[in-house]
Design a protein around this motif. Structure first.
Motif, PDB file in Angstrom:
ATOM      1  N   GLN A 109      18.015  28.593  81.472  1.00  0.00           N
ATOM      2  CA  GLN A 109      18.601  28.356  80.157  1.00  0.00           C
ATOM      3  C   GLN A 109      19.451  29.536  79.683  1.00  0.00           C
ATOM      4  N   ALA A 110      19.652  30.508  80.539  1.00  0.00           N
ATOM      5  CA  ALA A 110      20.341  31.734  80.145  1.00  0.00           C
ATOM      6  C   ALA A 110      21.856  31.562  80.141  1.00  0.00           C
ATOM      7  N   SER A 111      22.514  32.414  79.348  1.00  0.00           N
ATOM      8  CA  SER A 111      23.976  32.506  79.315  1.00  0.00           C
ATOM      9  C   SER A 111      24.385  33.826  79.958  1.00  0.00           C
ATOM     10  N   LEU A 112      25.332  33.748  80.891  1.00  0.00           N
ATOM     11  CA  LEU A 112      25.782  34.878  81.690  1.00  0.00           C
ATOM     12  C   LEU A 112      27.260  35.120  81.438  1.00  0.00           C
ATOM     13  N   MET A 113      27.649  36.394  81.321  1.00  0.00           N
ATOM     14  CA  MET A 113      29.058  36.739  81.165  1.00  0.00           C
ATOM     15  C   MET A 113      29.471  37.816  82.162  1.00  0.00           C
ATOM     16  N   SER A 114      30.754  37.778  82.522  1.00  0.00           N
ATOM     17  CA  SER A 114      31.372  38.808  83.339  1.00  0.00           C
ATOM     18  C   SER A 114      32.852  38.860  82.968  1.00  0.00           C
ATOM     19  N   THR A 115      33.507  39.976  83.267  1.00  0.00           N
ATOM     20  CA  THR A 115      34.911  40.098  82.888  1.00  0.00           C
ATOM     21  C   THR A 115      35.808  39.252  83.769  1.00  0.00           C
ATOM     22  N   PHE A 116      35.606  39.316  85.096  1.00  0.00           N
ATOM     23  CA  PHE A 116      36.493  38.630  86.030  1.00  0.00           C
ATOM     24  C   PHE A 116      35.739  37.592  86.848  1.00  0.00           C
ATOM     25  N   PRO A 117      36.266  36.379  87.004  1.00  0.00           N
ATOM     26  CA  PRO A 117      35.617  35.405  87.888  1.00  0.00           C
ATOM     27  C   PRO A 117      35.662  35.842  89.351  1.00  0.00           C
ATOM     28  N   GLU A 118      36.684  36.634  89.730  1.00  0.00           N
ATOM     29  CA  GLU A 118      36.795  37.122  91.105  1.00  0.00           C
ATOM     30  C   GLU A 118      36.100  38.477  91.234  1.00  0.00           C
ATOM     31  N   ILE A 119      34.865  38.536  90.803  1.00  0.00           N
ATOM     32  CA  ILE A 119      34.122  39.789  90.693  1.00  0.00           C
ATOM     33  C   ILE A 119      34.044  40.531  92.031  1.00  0.00           C
ATOM     34  N   GLY A 120      34.509  41.786  92.052  1.00  0.00           N
ATOM     35  CA  GLY A 120      34.284  42.707  93.150  1.00  0.00           C
ATOM     36  C   GLY A 120      34.748  42.246  94.515  1.00  0.00           C
ATOM     37  N   THR A 121      34.014  42.679  95.532  1.00  0.00           N
ATOM     38  CA  THR A 121      34.287  42.328  96.917  1.00  0.00           C
ATOM     39  C   THR A 121      33.795  40.905  97.198  1.00  0.00           C
ATOM     40  N   PRO A 122      34.159  40.324  98.356  1.00  0.00           N
ATOM     41  CA  PRO A 122      33.612  38.995  98.683  1.00  0.00           C
ATOM     42  C   PRO A 122      32.084  38.954  98.679  1.00  0.00           C
ATOM     43  N   ASP A 123      31.434  40.003  99.183  1.00  0.00           N
ATOM     44  CA  ASP A 123      29.968  40.019  99.165  1.00  0.00           C
ATOM     45  C   ASP A 123      29.429  40.097  97.746  1.00  0.00           C
ATOM     46  N   GLU A 124      30.067  40.906  96.885  1.00  0.00           N
ATOM     47  CA  GLU A 124      29.647  40.995  95.486  1.00  0.00           C
ATOM     48  C   GLU A 124      29.870  39.670  94.766  1.00  0.00           C
ATOM     49  N   ALA A 125      30.984  39.013  95.067  1.00  0.00           N
ATOM     50  CA  ALA A 125      31.263  37.707  94.451  1.00  0.00           C
ATOM     51  C   ALA A 125      30.223  36.678  94.867  1.00  0.00           C
ATOM     52  N   ALA A 126      29.828  36.703  96.122  1.00  0.00           N
ATOM     53  CA  ALA A 126      28.804  35.769  96.599  1.00  0.00           C
ATOM     54  C   ALA A 126      27.470  36.035  95.918  1.00  0.00           C
ATOM     55  N   ALA A 127      27.132  37.318  95.738  1.00  0.00           N
ATOM     56  CA  ALA A 127      25.887  37.664  95.052  1.00  0.00           C
ATOM     57  C   ALA A 127      25.926  37.188  93.605  1.00  0.00           C
ATOM     58  N   PHE A 128      27.063  37.387  92.947  1.00  0.00           N
ATOM     59  CA  PHE A 128      27.203  36.927  91.562  1.00  0.00           C
ATOM     60  C   PHE A 128      27.021  35.414  91.471  1.00  0.00           C
ATOM     61  N   ARG A 129      27.611  34.689  92.417  1.00  0.00           N
ATOM     62  CA  ARG A 129      27.507  33.219  92.379  1.00  0.00           C
ATOM     63  C   ARG A 129      26.062  32.756  92.512  1.00  0.00           C
TER      64      ARG A 129
END
Length: 261
Positions: A156-176
């Protein structure tokens, strides 16, 4: 700190000076913009530079013994053991688009951690303050205490980040992996996302590629409001890099587990 009140007064005077320097440029008809990173787009404006100069002028007059680390003018040595960490406009991309999600960031480090900080939004006249016994939002019409919200499940949480293309590909995968488990994910608010976390409006902020001046002020505000701020391994976040801010220790632990696979 023995001079806590002077530190607080100095921080507010710096924020006031930055407001006065920035606002004439916001939504102006002709705003000159330079690019600090030609291979990409990392904009800087005269508003950024003028605001940092204004804050440095306050420190030169009130606390010349303290060191300074600023985004635009780098490091200035001190002798007190304290360092002011300044980002005159966090969210310059939003600033040049006329969106009021940018902010002035002020943090104070004693070398072992961030002890005090401000997130100031000059256009909306909102100032989020944390540390040295304070956790408060001040507005033109008054103020209120800051406190993160509790008891929200990850689903039920709300998550925010500045960029949808966060960091490196590995960082983006972790964020997803985290984004797929929460109720709502939103982007683009820069430092204002941390302010909303401290205000109890959202539950998580996850970012990568930060500098110390991007996180020093927000870290102090979120922690003073009862939240948790670390790097993605659960260590100190004051130097930037991969940062996660969470409203509760439980959300923080669950998100860390997902970030690390």
């Amino acid at each position: 700190m023995q001079d806590a009140q002077q530190i607080i007064d100095t921080a507010h005077e710096m924020a006031d000076a930055a407001r006065a320097a920035i606002l004439p440029h916001f939504r102006a008809d002709h705003l000159a913009t330079d690019n600090k990173r030609p291979a990409d787009f990392d904009p800087v404006t005269e508003a950024d530079r003028a605001a940092e100069r204004a804050m440095r002028d306050v420190l030169a007059r009130r606390r010349p013994q303290d060191a300074i680390l600023g985004e635009e003018y780098g490091a200035t040595e001190g002798r007190s053991g304290l360092t002011w960490i300044l980002d005159p406009i966090d969210g310059t991309r939003a600033f040049i688009c006329g969106a009021a999600s940018w902010g002035v960031l002020i943090g104070l480090s004693d070398g072992t951690g961030i002890r005090y900080g401000l997130i100031d939004q000059p256009y909306t006249k909102e100032r989020f303050e944390g540390g040295l016994g304070r956790a408060r939002l001040s507005m033109a019409e008054g103020g209120r205490p800051l406190a993160v919200r509790k008891g929200i499940a990850l689903s039920q949480a709300s998550l925010m980040s500045t960029f949808p293309e966060i960091g490196t590909p590995d960082e983006a995968a972790a964020f997803r992996r985290v984004a797929e488990r929460v109720r709502l994910t939103r982007y683009g608010l820069d430092c204002y996302a941390y302010a909303l976390l401290a205000l109890g409006q959202i539950d998580l902020v996850i970012e990568a590629g930060l500098q110390s001046y991007d996180i020093a002020g927000p870290l102090a505000v979120v922690e003073a409001a009862g939240g948790v701020v670390t790097d993605w391994q659960g260590g100190p976040a004051m130097h930037g890099g991969q940062v996660i801010a969470a409203a509760t220790a439980d959300l923080h632990r669950q998100a860390l587990d997902l970030l690390n696979g």
